[in-house]
Design a protein around this motif. Structure first.
Motif, mmCIF file in Angstrom:
data_model
loop_
_atom_site.group_PDB
_atom_site.id
_atom_site.type_symbol
_atom_site.label_atom_id
_atom_site.label_comp_id
_atom_site.label_asym_id
_atom_site.label_seq_id
_atom_site.Cartn_x
_atom_site.Cartn_y
_atom_site.Cartn_z
ATOM 1 N N GLY A 30 0.848 -1.207 0.000
ATOM 2 C CA GLY A 30 0.000 0.000 0.000
ATOM 3 C C GLY A 30 0.868 1.236 0.000
ATOM 4 N N ASN A 31 0.511 2.203 0.822
ATOM 5 C CA ASN A 31 1.258 3.465 0.840
ATOM 6 C C ASN A 31 2.600 3.342 1.549
ATOM 7 O OD1 ASN A 31 -0.837 4.769 -0.449
ATOM 8 N ND2 ASN A 31 -1.850 5.254 1.474
ATOM 9 N N MET A 32 2.714 2.316 2.390
ATOM 10 C CA MET A 32 3.883 2.243 3.264
ATOM 11 C C MET A 32 5.192 2.309 2.484
ATOM 12 S SD MET A 32 5.049 2.299 6.179
ATOM 13 C CE MET A 32 6.419 1.805 7.221
ATOM 14 N N ALA A 33 5.278 1.581 1.369
ATOM 15 C CA ALA A 33 6.533 1.608 0.627
ATOM 16 C C ALA A 33 6.411 2.441 -0.649
ATOM 17 C CB ALA A 33 7.004 0.189 0.326
ATOM 18 N N ARG A 34 5.434 3.367 -0.661
ATOM 19 C CA ARG A 34 5.284 4.265 -1.809
ATOM 20 C C ARG A 34 5.537 5.711 -1.406
ATOM 21 N NH1 ARG A 34 1.769 1.830 -5.957
ATOM 22 N NH2 ARG A 34 1.509 -0.307 -5.289
ATOM 23 N N ASN A 35 5.674 5.965 -0.115
ATOM 24 C CA ASN A 35 5.765 7.369 0.312
ATOM 25 C C ASN A 35 7.177 7.903 0.162
ATOM 26 O OD1 ASN A 35 7.259 6.876 2.826
ATOM 27 N ND2 ASN A 35 5.417 5.736 3.351
ATOM 28 N N THR A 36 7.308 9.196 0.387
ATOM 29 C CA THR A 36 8.599 9.862 0.232
ATOM 30 C C THR A 36 9.311 10.033 1.576
ATOM 31 O OG1 THR A 36 7.333 11.893 0.181
ATOM 32 C CG2 THR A 36 8.085 11.054 -1.913
ATOM 33 N N THR A 37 8.814 9.368 2.597
ATOM 34 C CA THR A 37 9.487 9.099 3.874
ATOM 35 C C THR A 37 9.819 10.318 4.737
ATOM 36 O OG1 THR A 37 11.875 9.057 3.344
ATOM 37 C CG2 THR A 37 10.606 7.116 2.721
ATOM 38 N N PRO B 268 -5.438 9.759 -5.456
ATOM 39 C CA PRO B 268 -4.087 9.351 -5.837
ATOM 40 C C PRO B 268 -3.073 10.375 -5.339
ATOM 41 C CG PRO B 268 -5.531 9.599 -7.779
ATOM 42 C CD PRO B 268 -6.218 10.244 -6.611
ATOM 43 N N LEU B 269 -1.946 9.889 -4.854
ATOM 44 C CA LEU B 269 -0.816 10.771 -4.559
ATOM 45 C C LEU B 269 0.398 10.159 -5.223
ATOM 46 C CD1 LEU B 269 0.351 13.238 -3.023
ATOM 47 C CD2 LEU B 269 0.851 11.695 -1.132
ATOM 48 N N GLN B 270 1.088 10.983 -6.013
ATOM 49 C CA GLN B 270 2.199 10.461 -6.797
ATOM 50 C C GLN B 270 3.550 10.940 -6.274
ATOM 51 O OE1 GLN B 270 1.453 10.320 -11.180
ATOM 52 N NE2 GLN B 270 0.017 11.954 -10.689
ATOM 53 N N ALA B 271 4.567 10.178 -6.623
ATOM 54 C CA ALA B 271 5.936 10.565 -6.303
ATOM 55 C C ALA B 271 6.835 10.094 -7.440
ATOM 56 C CB ALA B 271 6.369 9.951 -4.978
ATOM 57 N N LEU B 272 8.087 10.498 -7.407
ATOM 58 C CA LEU B 272 9.012 10.119 -8.473
ATOM 59 C C LEU B 272 10.444 10.089 -7.954
ATOM 60 C CD1 LEU B 272 10.761 12.828 -9.671
ATOM 61 C CD2 LEU B 272 8.403 13.509 -10.086
ATOM 62 N N VAL B 273 11.308 9.383 -8.690
ATOM 63 C CA VAL B 273 12.748 9.443 -8.389
ATOM 64 C C VAL B 273 13.540 9.695 -9.668
ATOM 65 C CG1 VAL B 273 12.829 7.982 -6.338
ATOM 66 C CG2 VAL B 273 12.985 6.927 -8.607
ATOM 67 N N SER B 274 14.711 10.294 -9.474
ATOM 68 C CA SER B 274 15.667 10.479 -10.570
ATOM 69 C C SER B 274 16.639 9.304 -10.558
ATOM 70 C CB SER B 274 16.448 11.773 -10.357
ATOM 71 O OG SER B 274 17.371 11.595 -9.286
ATOM 72 N N LEU C 168 17.203 11.491 -6.339
ATOM 73 C CA LEU C 168 16.339 12.560 -5.841
ATOM 74 C C LEU C 168 14.934 11.986 -5.726
ATOM 75 C CD1 LEU C 168 17.545 15.434 -8.197
ATOM 76 C CD2 LEU C 168 18.090 15.196 -5.747
ATOM 77 N N VAL C 169 14.316 12.196 -4.582
ATOM 78 C CA VAL C 169 12.958 11.711 -4.346
ATOM 79 C C VAL C 169 12.050 12.927 -4.262
ATOM 80 C CG1 VAL C 169 11.466 10.414 -2.787
ATOM 81 C CG2 VAL C 169 13.888 9.807 -2.991
ATOM 82 N N LEU D 1 14.109 11.773 -15.096
ATOM 83 C CA LEU D 1 13.032 11.120 -14.377
ATOM 84 C C LEU D 1 13.176 9.622 -14.608
ATOM 85 C CD1 LEU D 1 10.333 11.434 -12.901
ATOM 86 C CD2 LEU D 1 9.230 11.518 -15.134
ATOM 87 N N LEU D 2 13.331 8.873 -13.524
ATOM 88 C CA LEU D 2 13.559 7.440 -13.692
ATOM 89 C C LEU D 2 12.248 6.672 -13.562
ATOM 90 C CD1 LEU D 2 16.047 5.566 -14.005
ATOM 91 C CD2 LEU D 2 15.911 5.178 -11.545
ATOM 92 N N ARG D 3 11.439 7.055 -12.600
ATOM 93 C CA ARG D 3 10.269 6.238 -12.281
ATOM 94 C C ARG D 3 9.257 7.117 -11.550
ATOM 95 N NH1 ARG D 3 9.620 2.487 -8.240
ATOM 96 N NH2 ARG D 3 11.564 3.072 -7.257
ATOM 97 N N THR D 4 7.978 6.948 -11.851
ATOM 98 C CA THR D 4 6.924 7.594 -11.069
ATOM 99 C C THR D 4 5.960 6.516 -10.614
ATOM 100 O OG1 THR D 4 5.209 7.938 -12.740
ATOM 101 C CG2 THR D 4 7.027 9.530 -12.710
ATOM 102 N N TRP D 5 5.248 6.782 -9.548
ATOM 103 C CA TRP D 5 4.242 5.824 -9.067
ATOM 104 C C TRP D 5 3.212 6.588 -8.248
ATOM 105 C CZ3 TRP D 5 9.112 6.477 -7.136
ATOM 106 C CH2 TRP D 5 9.200 6.904 -5.816
ATOM 107 N N GLY D 6 2.160 5.888 -7.851
ATOM 108 C CA GLY D 6 1.142 6.533 -7.030
ATOM 109 C C GLY D 6 0.619 5.604 -5.956
#
Ligand SMILES: Cc1cc2nc3c(=O)[nH]c(=O)nc-3n(C[C@H](O)[C@H](O)[C@H](O)COP(=O)(O)OP(=O)(O)OC[C@H]3O[C@@H](n4cnc5c(N)ncnc54)[C@H](O)[C@@H]3O)c2cc1C
Ligand SMILES: [Zn+2]
Lengths: 411, 93
Positions: free
Chosen positions: A66-73, A253-259, A287-288, A327-332
Motif C-alpha cells: 500500500g502506501n507504506m513503501a510508496r511514500n517519500t518518507t 491518488p498521490l504520486q511521487a518520483l525518483v531520478s 532525488l525523491v 526522471l527514472l520512475r513515477t508511481w502513485g
C-alpha cells in the motif's frame, strides 16, 4: 546530528525471510486489518507493550504494498495544533529510538526538514506555526533566505523567480527513513513475538452481532476475534462500509518520483507547499520528489502525468541544478484524506471495532505514534490521551483539528 | 490525464476542469431543525465508493459550467455525463 551523512551509501544485502508465512487460525484475541506501516506497528506495540500476542495482521496483498513503501518518507512533528503536536512529536520521539527498540536497521536520518515560504501570507502562516511549535517545545527555527542558502546551497533564492523564497521554518530533528525497512522491522519483531502475519488475505466482510464485532470474513475463510482494528489507509471507506457505517474520507491518488542516482547535492529535506514540490536525496543518491494529490477520487494507485510535470516545473525553478536530472520512475498510492487534514484514530459505532485512518498524504511520519496509540486503544478499549482528539465524532461536534496549513500539500 | 466528457463541449483534457466530488448532494431543507449529525453528513461526508461514482466537475477553462458524470474509481473509465437538474442516468455497473 549523528546520522547526518554527506556521501551516498551502499545498502546492506536484503535478508531472506523475516517472518514465517502462516495460514490463519480459527480465532484470535485481536485482528488487525491492513499490513501497512500502521497495522504492523499496532501489532508490534500490542505484543510488546500490552502482552497481546494471540493476534493477526491480515493483508490483502503483500506487506508494504500500500502506501507504506510508496511514500517519500518525510518525518517531522512541527504541526500547528496541540493535538497534532502531541501525536506527531510522540511519534518522532519513538522514531529516535526505534531502530534499537525494534532491533532492525531503518536508516532513520535526522537531516532536518525545511519548509519554504513564498509570499507574505505564506510567511505569516509559517511564522505562526513556528511560534506554536516554540510554545509546545518542538524544535523549530526560522530561516532567512540567506540561511536557507547556507544549509542548502542548491536552492535558488534570487527574487526574480515567480515564487521567490522569503524564509523557511526548519526542524533539525526531522528527517527521513527507509520505508520498506521500517515495515520489515516491525513485521519481523512482531512475528518473533508470536504475531501471525498473513498476506494475500483480503477481508471481505465483518461479522457483527448485537452491535458487537465477532470477527471477519476473508478469502481464506471466516476468522473470529474479540477485537478488530481497521487500519486500511486508502481502503478505509470500503472497510467501514462493510461494518455498516460511513466515514468522512475521500481516497485520492498521490504520486511521487525518483531520478537516477546522482552525487550528493542535498543533505536535508526541502518542502514547498505553495509551489507544490518537496524533495530529498535518498541514501543511494536518487532525488525523491512528490507533489499534491490528483484532484479526483480513485483506487487505482496511479495519477495523471500533468501533476508530475507541474511539480517538476516548480522543482526546476527552485533547484536549477536539477534541470539535467532524468526522471527514472513515477508511481502513485491511494491516500485517505479527511476534511481537516488530520487522522481519525479511535472508537467506531460498532463495539470492539476500532478505526485508524485518514492520515492522508502524511502518515509515514506517524507510523510509530499511530501504532502506539492504536495498540493502547485496542488493548484497553479506550483512546489514549494522545488520540482522544482524533475521534470520529469531531465532525459532528465541530471540534476539528485543522492542519491544512501545516500539512498543506505535504508530508 | 483524464479525458472528461463535458455534456456541452464534448471530451476535453482534465487540466481544463476542476473536481466537485459526489453529485446530487442537496442543501438540507428543514435547516433549523436538523440534528448536528445530519449537518455533519451534509458538510463533511461524501461518497467514496470503489467502483462507479456519480460526481461533479466544472469545465473551468472551457464553458465554465458544472455537470455530473459517472466515473469508475478503479480504472478511471467514464460513463454517461448529465447536466445539472437532469435525472441521473443509471449506474453503468
Ligand atoms: C506518494 C506518497 C508519498 C507520501 N509521502 C509521505 C511523506 O513524505 N511523509 C509522510 O509522513 N507520509 C507520506 N505519505 C503518506 C503515508 O504513506 C501514509 O499516510 C501511510 O503509509 C498510511 O498508513 P499505512 O502505512 O498503514 O498504509 P498502507 O501501507 O496503505 O496500508 C494499508 C494496508 O491495508 C491493506 N488493506 C486494505 N483493504 C484491505 C482488506 N479488505 N483486507 C486486507 N487488507 C486490506 C492494503 O493492501 C494496505 O497494504 C505518502 C503517501 C504516498 C502515496
Ligand atoms: Zn464544457
Amino acid at each position: 546530528m549523528a546520522n547526518k551523512r554527506l556521501r551516498t551509501v551502499e545498502l546492506p544485502e536484503h535478508p531472506d525471510f523475516l517472518w514465517t508465512q502462516k495460514s490463519p487460525k480459527k480465532s484470535y484475541d485481536a485482528i488487525i486489518v491492513g499490513g501497512g506501516g500502521h497495522g504492523l506497528a499496532t501489532a508490534y506495540y500490542l505484543a510488546k507493550l500490552h502482552g497481546m500476542t494471540n493476534i493477526a495482521v491480515l493483508e490483502k496483498g503483500w506487506l508494504g504494498g500500500g502506501n507504506m513503501a510508496r511514500n517519500t518518507t518525510i518525518i517531522r512533528s512541527n504541526y500547528l495544533w496541540d493535538e497534532s503536536e502531541g501525536i506527531y512529536e510522540h511519534s518522532l520521539k519513538l522514531w529516535e529510538g526505534l531502530q534499537e527498540d525494534v532491533g532492525y536497521e531503518m536508516f532513520f536520518s535526522q537531516r532536518g526538514v525545511m519548509t519554504l515560504a513564498h509570499s507574505v501570507s505564506d510567511v505569516r502562516t509559517k511564522m505562526r506555526n513556528y511560534y506554536a511549535n516554540g510554545v509546545a517545545d518542538i524544535d523549530s527555527e526560522w530561516l532567512t533566505p540567506a540561511e536557507v542558502k547556507k544549509i542548502a546551497p542548491v536552492v535558488n533564492i534570487s527574487d526574480d523567480i515567480r515564487y521567490p523564497v522569503m524564509g523557511a521554518t526548519y526542524q533539525p530533528r526531522a528527517g527521513i527513513a527507509k520505508h520498506d525497512w521500517v515495515a520489515w522491522g516491525y513485521a519481523k519483531a512482531a512475528g518473533d513475538m508470536g504475531v501471525d502475519i498473513i498476506q494475500n488475505c483480503e477481508v471481505t466482510g465483518m461479522i457483527i452481532q448485537d452491535g458487537k464485532i465477532q470477527g471477519v470474513q476473508t478469502n481464506q475463510g471466516d476468522i473470529l476475534a474479540e477485537k478488530v482494528a481497521l487500519v486500511g489507509a486508502g481502503h478505509s471507506s470500503v472497510l467501514a462500509e462493510m461494518a455498516g457505517f460511513q466515514i468522512p474520507i475521500q481516497s485520492r491518488p498521490l504520486q511521487a518520483l525518483v531520478s537516477e542516482l546522482l552525487e550528493q547535492v542535498l543533505d536535508t529535506v526541502i518542502m514547498s507547499g505553495m509551489v507544490h514540490v518537496y524533495v530529498s536525496q535518498a541514501h543511494k543518491g536518487e532525488l525523491v520528489m512528490g507533489a499534491g494529490t490528483d484532484a479526483y477520487n480513485s483506487y487505482a494507485q496511479r495519477g495523471g502525468f500533468h501533476v508530475i510535470e507541474h511539480q517538476l516545473s516548480a522543482a526546476v525553478e527552485l533547484f536549477p541544478i536539477f534541470e539535467r536530472a532524468h526522471l527514472l520512475r513515477t508511481w502513485g498510492g491511494i491516500v485517505d484524506t479527511t476534511p481537516d487534514a488530520s487522522p481519525i484514530v479511535g472508537l467506531t459505532p460498532v463495539e470492539n471495532l476500532y478505526l485508524n485512518c485518514g492520515w492522508g498524504t502524511g502518515g509515514f511520519k506517524g507510523t510509530p505514534g499511530s501504532g502506539w496509540v492504536m495498540a493502547h486503544t485496542v488493548a484497553t478499549g479506550q483512546p489514549h490521551e494522545l488520540n482522544k482528539g482524533f475521534n470520529l465524532n469531531r465532525f459532528k461536534t465541530g471540534h476539528l483539528i485543522d492542519e491544512h496549513g501545516a500539512a498543506g500539500v505535504a508530508h | 490525464m483524464l479525458n472528461i466528457p463535458c455534456p456541452w463541449c464534448g471530451p476535453r483534457d482534465e487540466t481544463e476542469f476542476h473536481y466537485g466530488q459526489e453529485a446530487g448532494v442537496a442543501y438540507p431543507e428543514n435547516r433549523d431543525e436538523i440534528s448536528d449529525e445530519l449537518w455533519a453528513k451534509f458538510v463533511f461526508y461524501r461518497a467514496n465508493p470503489k467502483g462507479w461514482h456519480a460526481e461533479r466537475w466544472v469545465h473551468s477553462a472551457g464553458c465554465r459550467r458544472w455537470f455530473n458524470v459517472w466515473r469508475n474509481t478503479i480504472n478511471h473509465e467514464f460513463g454517461e455525463s448529465y447536466k445539472p437538474f437532469e435525472p441521473q442516468p443509471k449506474s453503468p455497473a
